[in-house]
Design an enzyme around this catalytic site. Structure first.
Site, PDB file in Angstrom:
ATOM      1  CD  GLU A   1      -3.017  -0.888   2.319  1.00  0.00           C
ATOM      2  OE1 GLU A   1      -4.081  -1.509   2.221  1.00  0.00           O
ATOM      3  OE2 GLU A   1      -2.739  -0.164   3.310  1.00  0.00           O
ATOM      4  CB  CYS A   2       0.769   4.347   0.006  1.00  0.00           C
ATOM      5  SG  CYS A   2       0.952   6.098  -0.391  1.00  0.00           S
ATOM      6  CB  ALA A   3       5.384   3.703   1.605  1.00  0.00           C
TER       7      ALA A   3
END
Length: 457
Positions: free
Chosen positions: A343-345
């Site tokens: 997720e994201c990073a």
């Protein structure tokens, strides 16, 4: 019926000092020997990091959008019972007291959580450039919405004893007691950057000093007995604590053989995660191990699945690149069909490069920092089968980033999620690449425990 003393620290607007006051209260009450359960309204990861430092137990989130209104009280009670029963719960609000997602009439706002959990509110009012008019603000907030009880006021940013006395006299006419007045204290301000406060895990020695200073601030300038009296006035709650084992069992996704190791990224570059995620993974039958992509040169022994959460890899891109051995092992794990949720990073870490710095090269794309912040809830539909969702599954998540991903023109794989943007235009986002599910979308697995069960299975 469960008795849990509790208060919710809210404010008329962002920037009023909620995080400083809530963190200071948690630290000061813990210093008095109380077990304090810290909570945060909304999807934010950073404030709970400071709550964790102050309380010595996990900071947890209460977000009706991400987990459903029906889970607010059970999650509150779970946090207050884990790892040991708490004497009091301190809940930090989000934005202004009545501010929720746009167009929802305050759904998932601090007021919504206060009303749903029957929690009295401490209203922190920024007194910079205002004195007697503070009373009008207090009066309005105390009477605006039935079912929300403003039980105390904290005057913040008070310039002088005369300034404080003027504000106190005016607020007295509203009938809401003032339980503290905090002078301007620039020495305890917590540093921030482009996405808000700098996470506590990135500045641990300084964070500990800041938390200690905030505790002294609360001890010196707040009436802690009055705060506890207000907390004890909260009514009993007619519900049971959330149970991760029961949540997994309700999903009925099939049995797991053995105890597979699920490695969860941690450390300074991966600070965003909800406390319930490892609890659900363990309830689904996994043995959860953490690792630091900045420092560990290998995944935990026996790793069978990876969870790469959010954080600030762009701040640590050079160090992530320098850890060549781990990047190679992550790439080999993905190539061998190892299941990964990013997720994201985590997604940025799996790309070919981030701001020109080589990453793991698992996903066919690159990312760059962008001047505009992307922020908001998303109601998404899975557009591909993956290790965490069936095609067509609907989820509610949250975006919070300043990077942009560019997909390679010849890249393989499918998108992860689809949703409608603010102009009601369709948008496809993320990657489903082999057994890798990667996206900007943050989700809270207490609201979708089937994701944990599916990954472990």
């Amino acid at each position: 019926m469960v008795s849990l003393p509790r208060v919710l620290v809210a404010a008329p607007a962002s920037g009023s000092g909620k995080t400083m006051i809530a963190t200071g209260l948690i630290a000061a009450l813990r210093e008095r020997g109380l077990a304090v359960s810290p909570h945060k309204v909304g999807p934010d990861y950073i404030d709970p990091g400071y709550h964790t430092q102050a309380a010595g137990r996990p900071g947890r989130n209460l977000d009706a959008h991400l987990v459903g209104q029906e889970r607010l009280v059970p999650l509150l009670l779970h946090g207050a019972a884990t790892p040991e029963p708490a004497d009091v719960a301190i809940i930090e609000g989000v934005m202004g007291l009545f501010d929720g997602a746009l167009g929802t009439d305050g759904f998932a706002s601090s007021a919504h959580v206060a009303r749903s959990t029957r929690t009295p509110v401490l209203l922190a009012v920024n007194c910079a450039a205002v004195s007697r008019s503070v009373a009008a603000v207090v009066h309005g907030f105390a009477t605006f919405e039935p079912g929300v009880r403003v039980g105390g006021v904290i005057l913040n940013n008070v310039a002088s004893p005369r300034h404080e006395a003027e504000a106190r006299r005016a607020v007295a006419a509203t009938g809401v007691p003032v339980v503290g007045a905090i002078p301007r204290l620039p020495d305890v301000v917590v540093p921030s950057r482009h996405l808000g406060l700098i996470p506590a895990a990135e500045r641990r020695p300084e964070a500990l000093s800041a938390v200690a200073a905030l505790g002294r601030m609360a001890r010196d300038h707040l009436d802690l007995e009055a705060v506890l009296e207000l907390a004890r006035s909260a009514p009993e709650l007619d519900d049971s604590p959330w149970d991760p084992v029961a949540a997994i069992a309700s999903g009925a996704v099939g049995a797991t053989r053995g105890e597979p190791v699920v490695a969860v990224a941690a450390g300074e570059a991966f600070t965003f995660g909800y406390a319930e995620t490892p609890e659900l993974l363990a309830a689904a039958g996994a043995r959860v191990e953490t690792f630091d992509p900045l420092r560990d040169e290998a995944l935990p022994a026996g790793t069978a699945g990876l969870v790469l959460g959010g954080g600030f890899p762009q701040i640590h891109a050079g160090a992530l690149t320098a850890n060549t051995e781990l990047r190679r092992e992550v790439a080999a794990f993905a190539d061998a069909g190892g299941p990964i949720l990013a997720e994201c990073a985590g997604m940025l870490y799996l790309l070919r490069e981030l701001d020109g710095a080589p990453m793991c090269g698992v996903l066919p794309g690159s990312a760059r920092m962008h001047p505009r912040l992307v922020l908001g809830y998303r109601t998404a539909v899975a557009v591909s089968d993956s290790v965490v969702a069936d095609e067509g599954a609907r989820v509610t998540g949250h975006e919070f980033h300043r990077t942009r991903v560019r997909h390679d023109a010849n890249g393989s794989g499918a998108r992860a999620w689809g949703w409608r943007d603010s102009r009601d235009e369709p948008e496809l986002e993320g990657f489903v690449h082999g057994r890798v599910h990667a996206s900007y979308l943050h989700t809270h697995w207490a609201g979708r425990p089937d994701a944990a069960a599916r990954l472990v299975r």
